[in-house]
Motif scaffolding. Structure first.
Motif, PDB file in Angstrom:
ATOM      1  N   ASP A   1       0.811  -1.219   0.000  1.00 17.23           N
ATOM      2  CA  ASP A   1       0.000   0.000   0.000  1.00 17.23           C
ATOM      3  C   ASP A   1       0.845   1.270   0.000  1.00 17.23           C
ATOM      4  OD1 ASP A   1      -2.255  -1.537   0.000  1.00 17.23           O
ATOM      5  OD2 ASP A   1      -2.639  -1.351   2.156  1.00 17.23           O
TER       6      ASP A   1
ATOM      7  N   ARG B   1       2.532   1.824  -3.375  1.00 13.25           N
ATOM      8  CA  ARG B   1       1.533   2.155  -4.387  1.00 13.25           C
ATOM      9  C   ARG B   1       1.159   3.636  -4.305  1.00 13.25           C
ATOM     10  NH1 ARG B   1      -0.292  -3.161  -3.755  1.00 13.25           N
ATOM     11  NH2 ARG B   1      -1.538  -2.650  -1.915  1.00 13.25           N
TER      12      ARG B   1
ATOM     13  N   GLN C   1       1.933   6.339  -7.256  1.00 16.04           N
ATOM     14  CA  GLN C   1       0.838   7.131  -7.824  1.00 16.04           C
ATOM     15  C   GLN C   1       1.111   8.623  -7.659  1.00 16.04           C
ATOM     16  OE1 GLN C   1      -2.642   5.699  -5.797  1.00 16.04           O
ATOM     17  NE2 GLN C   1      -2.734   3.783  -6.969  1.00 16.04           N
TER      18      GLN C   1
ATOM     19  N   GLU D   1       9.894  -2.168  -5.482  1.00 17.94           N
ATOM     20  CA  GLU D   1       8.590  -1.876  -6.072  1.00 17.94           C
ATOM     21  C   GLU D   1       8.522  -0.518  -6.763  1.00 17.94           C
ATOM     22  OE1 GLU D   1       5.797  -4.519  -3.024  1.00 17.94           O
ATOM     23  OE2 GLU D   1       5.784  -2.330  -2.900  1.00 17.94           O
TER      24      GLU D   1
END
Length: 527
Positions: A75, A78, A82, A120
């Motif tokens: 989370d 991400r 974004q 990531e």
């Protein structure tokens, strides 16, 4: 109204080191304040709080990127991805550079230190491989060196960037095959000049800029945020004194390079470094002069004596109480900044260079002048006229049907303070003994506090104050304490509009829940 991005968030959660965070705050605040608020943020806030709309730059400092992964994989990453893809900016120093790459290869083959794996965020589409130079030891300066970097003036066209300079290095990697990723939006901003202890592939990139969607990431394996003045050359590590001296010689080049990097990220950068001002003396006074002595009497049980001097030592701050007569006799100390004053056990520095180092403001003893014989004179507080304030307050109280004369009659003022809110809320012994209506105000705050991860950027000219209100628990079901901030904000707007003839046309309004905004010719609103 679009939210202005004015926060620079420096990650201080799992994986970061205290020293790296301090260096980030020190250098970034000097180059970006007061345009931006440079503050820390933890992993929980990055995952759960609405930080993206107001964040101009997200910074990951040195440390250990595995800690970053453990906290933010999923989370957290991400949200970061974004944020950058939608126009945000990311700056990664050393571990933050490894973390922002597609793959991390750290000390491969060294069983005690090896860290290998994909990451990531993958802002840099290749591998960051380290250590570029051997000798790294966690939580130590043992592997430190002043490594020469060759700067690309083509990639950094703004600012007076040096062609080469020596930069603090301790454990960073090299961005492998960076020239091959130029078609992927990668620019090389600086490169190592010497032979490396790992395979760099093509090139030897030490600092890269990566276009990511509508945003960008700048990753560096060295530490251009580390100022030599904050490094201790006397640590018992062979050769460290030579490293620090070399960094001092290239200090201005370091600053210019860091400024160019921040400009590359689209930030507004100060032409000159903004020194964080020294804390000033605090002044305690009252509308009725004799009330100041009564207030001090109410604090007697938390006042301690040491070497003939009075102190209040609370949870967050220590206050050294001074009387006007004593202060006048010690006129030679008038010009000393607050950071050079201390009680036994406090911090002191008489060296001008030391005044320019990283400062822990919580450890600085606050000088508190007790005005129990008169109110502060204008020469003592040139930016705040106590006589005019108390005269106008008394006049208002005499004309008002609602006022009971409580609010503002006891006043704590400082030209430069950490935060009026912190001085009251975080010093609970003091707070419990202060009367309703006691008000703390300042001309400048250097660590103002806002909601969540926000802080108040509080340059001179801001209306900065905090007031003590005793709100009965019995009233909480019908009148929650949060309503008080709404009423206070509405009262400020009304106070401006009714201040005098023509003020009713001043374009101020309340931005819910408690921000006071005025219209601006160049923008829809300014808060």
């Amino acid at each position: 109204m679009a939210t202005k991005r004015m926060n620079i968030l420096v990650y201080s959660g799992n994986g970061s080191t205290v020293e790296s965070v301090k260096h980030c705050l020190y250098s970034l605040r000097r180059l970006l304040s007061p345009t931006y608020a440079v503050i820390t943020v933890n992993g929980d806030a990055l995952i759960k709080e609405p930080w993206t709309a107001s964040c101009a730059l997200l910074v990951f400092p040195g440390g250990a990127d595995l800690g970053y992964c453990r906290t933010l994989n999923g989370d957290g990453n991400r949200r970061i991805s974004q944020y950058v893809d939608r126009g945000g900016r990311y700056l990664g120093f050393c571990a933050g550079g490894y973390y922002g790459s597609k793959r991390c290869e750290f000390e491969v083959g060294n069983k005690k230190l090896e860290v290998v794996g994909n990451r990531e965020l993958a802002f840099y589409p290749g591998t960051c491989r380290g250590c570029a130079f051997s000798g790294f030891v966690y939580h130590s300066e043992a592997g430190t060196r002043a490594t020469p970097l060759k700067v690309s003036k083509t990639a950094l066209p703004k600012g007076s960037v040096p062609e080469t300079f020596r930069c603090y290095y301790n454990g960073g990697g090299v961005f492998v095959d960076a020239p091959k990723f130029q078609d992927n939006g990668v620019e090389i901003l600086a490169s190592f000049t010497g032979e490396l202890d790992v395979d760099p592939g093509e090139g030897s990139a030490s600092v890269v800029y990566c276009t990511v969607g509508n945003g960008a990431a700048l990753l560096t394996s060295t530490h251009p945020e580390f100022a030599a003045v904050n490094l201790d050359p006397d640590v018992d590590i062979p050769g460290l004194d030579n490293v620090v001296n070399a960094l001092k010689e290239d200090e201005q080049q370091r600053i210019e390079f860091l400024k160019a990097c921040l400009l590359k990220l689209g930030l507004h950068v100060n032409q000159e470094q903004t020194a964080i001002p020294s804390l000033s003396r605090l002044h305690l006074s009252s509308a009725v002069v004799s009330d100041t002595a009564k207030l001090v009497e109410a604090l007697e049980d938390i006042i301690t004596m040491q070497d003939g001097e009075e102190y209040i030592r609370d949870e967050n701050d220590t206050f050294h109480l001074e009387k006007r007569a004593t202060w006048s006799l010690g006129a030679l100390t008038d010009e000393l900044p607050a950071s050079s004053m201390k009680d036994p056990g406090g911090e002191r520095s008489d060296n001008a260079e030391d005044q320019d180092k990283i400062i822990d403001y919580n450890k600085i003893v606050k000088q508190l002048m007790i005005h129990d014989k008169d109110q502060p004179e204008s020469k003592d507080t040139p930016y705040f006229n106590h006589q005019a304030f108390f005269a106008n307050l008394t006049h208002y109280d005499s004309q008002s049907r609602e006022s009971d004369g409580t609010f503002g009659k006891n006043l704590l003022y400082g030209e430069v303070v950490t935060s009026t809110n912190t001085m009251l809320e975080k010093n609970t012994q003091l707070l419990r003994r202060l009367p309703t209506g006691f008000t703390a105000t300042a001309t400048v705050q250097i660590a103002g506090r806002g909601r969540g991860t926000n802080v108040w950027v509080s340059p001179a000219g801001s209306l900065v104050f905090s007031t003590v209100i005793r709100h009965s628990m019995a009233l909480m079901p019908q009148a929650p304490v949060v309503f008080l901030q709404y009423l206070a904000a509405l009262a400020i707007v009304e106070g401006i509009h009714t201040y005098g003839h023509g003020y009713q046309r001043v374009p101020v309004r309340l931005k819910w829940p408690n921000d006071i905004c005025k219209s601006s010719p160049s923008a829809r609103a300014t808060c």
